[in-house]
Write an enzyme that holds these catalytic residues in place. Sequence first.
Site, short mmCIF file in Angstrom:
data_model
loop_
_atom_site.label_atom_id
_atom_site.label_comp_id
_atom_site.label_asym_id
_atom_site.label_seq_id
_atom_site.Cartn_x
_atom_site.Cartn_y
_atom_site.Cartn_z
N GLY A 112 0.89 -1.01 -0.18
CA GLY A 112 0.06 0.02 -0.04
C GLY A 112 0.82 1.24 0.03
O GLY A 112 1.96 1.38 -0.70
N ILE A 113 0.38 2.23 0.70
CA ILE A 113 1.40 3.58 0.86
C ILE A 113 1.50 3.88 2.28
O ILE A 113 0.72 3.27 3.15
CB ILE A 113 0.51 4.62 0.08
CG1 ILE A 113 -0.84 4.90 0.74
CG2 ILE A 113 0.44 4.36 -1.30
CD1 ILE A 113 -1.31 6.33 0.44
N GLU A 140 -2.79 -3.38 -6.05
CA GLU A 140 -4.01 -2.41 -6.35
C GLU A 140 -3.36 -0.95 -6.48
O GLU A 140 -3.81 -0.14 -7.05
CB GLU A 140 -4.85 -2.53 -5.24
CG GLU A 140 -4.63 -1.94 -3.89
CD GLU A 140 -5.57 -2.10 -2.90
OE1 GLU A 140 -6.55 -1.07 -2.90
OE2 GLU A 140 -5.86 -2.92 -2.34
#
Length: 432
Positions: free
Chosen positions: A214-215, A237
């Site tokens: 993710g971030i 994603e």
Amino acid sequence: MDWKEIYNKRLVTPEEAISHIHSGDKIVTSFGCCEPIGLEKVLADHYEDYHDVQISNMLLIGDTIWVHDKYKGHFSYNSFFASKSSRKAISCGDADFTTCYFYEIPTVLREVIKPRVSIVSVCPPDEYGYVSLGTNVDYIESTLSYCDLKIAQVNKYVPRTHGKALKHVSEFDFFVNIDEPLPEVPSAPLTDVEKAIGKNCASLINDGDCLQLGIGGIPNAICEELKDKKDLGLHSEMVGDGVVDLIKSGVINNTRKNTHVGKTVLGFAFGTKKLFDFIDDNPNVEMYPIEEVNHPIEIAKNDNVISINSCIQVDLQGQVVSDTVGLNQISGVGGQVDFVRGATMSRGGKSIIAMPSTAKHGTVSKIVPTITENSAITTPRNDVNYIVTEYGVAKLKGQTLKNRARALINIAHPNFREELIKTFEERFDEKF
């Protein structure tokens, strides 16, 4: 007809474009770094011309203008992922929230919400008449196949990305030129806790593994710990700036993937100009719709998938809460469960939930006896594989309830272990 004729014929003023939106319409827009902010502002400026128009999208970086009081009765807002600027409105009922797995959002939009209008951001057309959806393909790509009205904000700052991001100008009804720098998500300096979590997560990653990241601080800390790895893949994603250096150095080269060999596969990008510049016209980075990127079956086609996500709270059974605190919607399900299940289905795969052991400056434990009342369980206990904090790694898959609790207590913050041990001993009627 030549593509330039099509484009010039459909290039209009913002006011002309929005004049084709009607009261009662449902609109879906891009989000994140490719939110069509300029066109949205023009639409908002003409709010008195509209009634009962619903706007749907996901996580917004800046202000969610649609929840402002002045627009009540004119515009309403429906979110798939609450942001800082929409949480209060969702909690008090002034905005709606639709919960579902990320890979199912395109289907929910098409079959349940049924928007008539799609508004996206694109880069200027290339010499062949193709624009790109830039940082965001996710759920927005499929709306171009069924929405009656498709409006594109043409923005020179939008990167030209590949994969299914490329669309011919004939696929849109109107184009509006509004150049504006993309909203950015900068990385904060890593904390010691994040660095420790990154090191613990990296211990579970081997050469040749295929990552989902993710971030934020934890993914960035993990990236810092992977510089000596080899032949990593990336099927995610979303990503932030942290992966750029790993790809440039060849640590991530995607050579051992089973699908899209040699290519980094993303649903959307969420970072700064560093990331935007890297994905711009980069043939080794491909953007695909989220129903492909996030579908557990598609994820599992790659071997050794390592999914890494975060959460708000974990109870001693291993139930994971990631998007609510009680009845308050803090964020959204996102792709956590998609990738937890995809990684579990992948041969040699592992799913990791990584989090600091505490919240609120160390005053609250994130490992708890029972989850906060009314919180929604994001990832059920049967799906959870590894939980990681700065204090270590707890492997829960296949473990008894007692062993799950023991493993989680051992990676809880020391300040809260005594209380957790007391809960354990009362529940199981035996010494810890």
